[in-house]
Structures are given as C-alpha cells and as structure tokens.
Design an enzyme around this catalytic site. Structure first.
Site, PDB file in Angstrom:
ATOM      1  N   ASP A  59     -26.321   8.611  32.124  1.00 22.40           N
ATOM      2  CA  ASP A  59     -26.589   8.470  30.766  1.00 22.40           C
ATOM      3  C   ASP A  59     -26.166   7.041  30.418  1.00 22.40           C
ATOM      4  O   ASP A  59     -25.115   6.384  30.358  1.00 22.40           O
ATOM      5  CB  ASP A  59     -25.855   9.345  29.967  1.00 22.40           C
ATOM      6  CG  ASP A  59     -26.220  10.710  30.668  1.00 22.40           C
ATOM      7  OD1 ASP A  59     -27.368  10.905  30.924  1.00 22.40           O
ATOM      8  OD2 ASP A  59     -25.611  11.815  29.917  1.00 22.40           O
TER       9      ASP A  59
ATOM     10  N   ASP B 241     -23.524   6.028  37.423  1.00 17.52           N
ATOM     11  CA  ASP B 241     -23.637   7.112  36.287  1.00 17.52           C
ATOM     12  C   ASP B 241     -24.988   7.048  35.904  1.00 17.52           C
ATOM     13  O   ASP B 241     -25.938   6.048  36.005  1.00 17.52           O
ATOM     14  CB  ASP B 241     -22.679   6.540  35.265  1.00 17.52           C
ATOM     15  CG  ASP B 241     -22.758   7.264  34.079  1.00 17.52           C
ATOM     16  OD1 ASP B 241     -22.734   8.566  33.712  1.00 17.52           O
ATOM     17  OD2 ASP B 241     -23.227   6.735  32.848  1.00 17.52           O
TER      18      ASP B 241
ATOM     19  N   ASP C 187     -21.219   3.149  32.083  1.00 17.78           N
ATOM     20  CA  ASP C 187     -21.095   2.544  30.564  1.00 17.78           C
ATOM     21  C   ASP C 187     -20.067   3.094  29.870  1.00 17.78           C
ATOM     22  O   ASP C 187     -19.634   2.705  28.743  1.00 17.78           O
ATOM     23  CB  ASP C 187     -22.288   2.902  29.986  1.00 17.78           C
ATOM     24  CG  ASP C 187     -22.350   4.553  29.694  1.00 17.78           C
ATOM     25  OD1 ASP C 187     -22.486   5.002  28.413  1.00 17.78           O
ATOM     26  OD2 ASP C 187     -22.337   5.262  30.528  1.00 17.78           O
TER      27      ASP C 187
END
Length: 300
Positions: free
Chosen positions: A57, A55, A230
């Site tokens: 961000d 991922d 996250d």
C-alpha cells in the site's frame, strides 16, 4: 498502589498477547508463502542468501489495496454501499494524510475478511484475479516496480509483505513477476473461510516476524536483504534487514529514515524516478554473491 500494580500487570499481559498474535501471524504468513509455486527462474545467476521485501500500500501500489479489494467485493454484492462508505472514508484519510491509523486499518481489514466468511478459497481467488485486472493493475508505481526488477535482475528473490489477504497479495506478486507474498492469513476449514484470522493481521511487528520466519525457511542472510515501505508502522520490518529504503514515506518514516541514514525514494511528484546504482540498494558483494551461488542453486 494496588490499582496501579493491577493496571500495569494487565498492560503487560495485553502486550504479551499482542506479541504472541503478531508472531503467530508472521509464522502463518511465511508458511503460506512458501507453499506457493515459484515463478520461472530469474534471468541472472540466482543469489541464494539475499532477497528484497516490498510493502504494497502506497509503496508498490497507489493507495490501499484493501480499498480496491473492497470496491470489487461491493460490486459483486458481498456487502452494501453503506459498508463500502467506511472503506471510502479510510481511503480518503490515507490518501490525504499519507499515514495509517493502526486502529482504523485493523477494524476495516477485519471487516473485509468477515465478509468472505462462508466463501471458498477457490471462489475468492478467482474474484481476486478479476479485481486486480479491473482496479489494481494500473495503480502500480512504475518507480517501485523498477526497484523490484533490479533485484530480480541480480538473481534475488522479491517478496511482497502486506496486511492484505495472502490470496490477493499472491496474485499481485504473480502478476508483477515477483517470487511470492507474505500477507494476512485467514482461517479456513475444508477450503471455506471462517471469517477469523490466524493470529493477527500482518501489520507492524507481525511483518518483521514474517520476514524473519521466511528468512529461516529460505536460508536468507537478512544483513544482505533489503526492505521497502512508505509507513512508519513498518519500521520493525525495515530494521531487520541490512538495507532499508523509505518509498513515498509518510512524515514519521521520513524522519526515521533521515535519522538512521536510510535511502528515501519518492515517486509521487510526477518526476521520473532517479536511476539508482545497483550497489547502493543491493548491497556490497551482492552481484559477486549471485554468481558464486548460481552453481549451487537448487530449485525447491
């Protein structure tokens, strides 16, 4: 009773439509990702069936890439300061809370894409290169970048998986020396953006669909693959691979990771990232597989 049945039917119909859009978004992203030229061969003998998915961000990059993108577009007069204020507020909530609100993310990303309607792919790609250099290059988490490099050093391919437009995601991937990117695909006609998406944005379940679609195209064994994120929203993606790692996790993902025995790595404390043994993340047999696959490897 009739009203309850009608409501349930509508809910099921809406759920099916969302799943259809997520599947379409994932397949479109995988197709777009595989059309991008591959980088130079990795230093280790290539491993044909294993890969890593990251991922972006708050996993690979500090904060939200779409916010940095919006700042760059605002500086180039793509939209007004009032429009940017919405992105600022979203970024504040994201940075303080560490959690994504699906409705907010969808709204802001769709708005960002609508601002490029009528622009050419070539123009946006050039601008994205500039924005990366100006606002994103110094936002990369060194600890996460090191994890990605570990996979590359083992001869594995590394893909970013993000709701960010695929043109920008591909630039981030290329600048980091990774294999490629799965991102949100915006509809184009004759090289010009229409302002609409192909399916939906690449978020939540759509990421899992994209990873599966890419694995089918590239001949990957998902049990030998790893994924990093996250956000609790990425549990579907993390669940389709053999090794899931929570990086800078929000509270929801931290709870899921603990319950499922997933690794947790947090680079937000300012401390140097802990050294991670290759077998713990790459999986048993990964290095042996890389050596065995090297002889049979053919570049696509």
């Amino acid at each position: 009773m009739e009203a309850v049945c009608v409501s349930a039917w509508r809910g099921k119909d809406k759920s099916q439509e969302l799943e259809r859009l997520a599947t379409l978004a994932g397949e479109a992203s995988a197709q777009a990702a595989t059309t991008v030229a591959e980088p130079p061969a990795p230093p280790a003998p290539p491993d044909l069936t294993a890969a890593a998915f990251f991922d972006v961000d708050n996993t690979m990059m500090m904060g939200a890439s779409i916010f940095h993108f919006a700042r760059g577009l605002a500086a180039r007069k793509f939209f007004t300061s009032a429009d940017l204020a919405g992105f600022v507020w979203q970024q504040v909530k994201f940075r303080i809370g560490g959690r994504e609100n699906k409705a907010d993310i969808k709204s802001h990303r769709e708005r960002a894409l609508s601002f490029v309607a009528g622009r050419t792919v070539e123009e946006l790609t050039t601008i994205s290169e500039e924005i990366y250099d100006e606002l994103m290059a110094d936002k990369i988490w060194s600890g996460t970048r090191a994890l990605a490099q570990m996979h590359l050093d083992a001869g594995q391919r590394v893909w970013l998986v993000t709701a960010t437009p695929i043109e920008l995601a591909s630039i981030i991937s290329r600048r980091l020396g990774l294999t490629g990117a799965l991102g949100t695909v915006a509809e184009t006609e004759d090289g010009v953006y229409t302002g609409r998406l192909v399916g939906d944005m690449l978020h939540g379940r759509a990421k899992a669909h994209a990873v599966r679609a890419l694995a089918a195209r590239e001949g990957l064994n998902l049990k030998r693959c790893a994924a990093y994120s996250d956000s609790q929203n990425d549990v579907p993606m993390l669940s389709v691979v053999g090794t899931a790692v929570a990086v800078n996790p929000d509270s929801g993902l931290r709870d899921v990771a603990r319950a499922r025995g997933w690794e947790i790595r947090d680079f937000r404390t300012g401390r140097k990232a802990a050294r991670i043994g290759v077998p713990s993340v790459l999986g048993a047999g990964a290095l042996a597989g890389a050596v065995a696959a090297g002889i049979a490897y053919r570049r696509r």
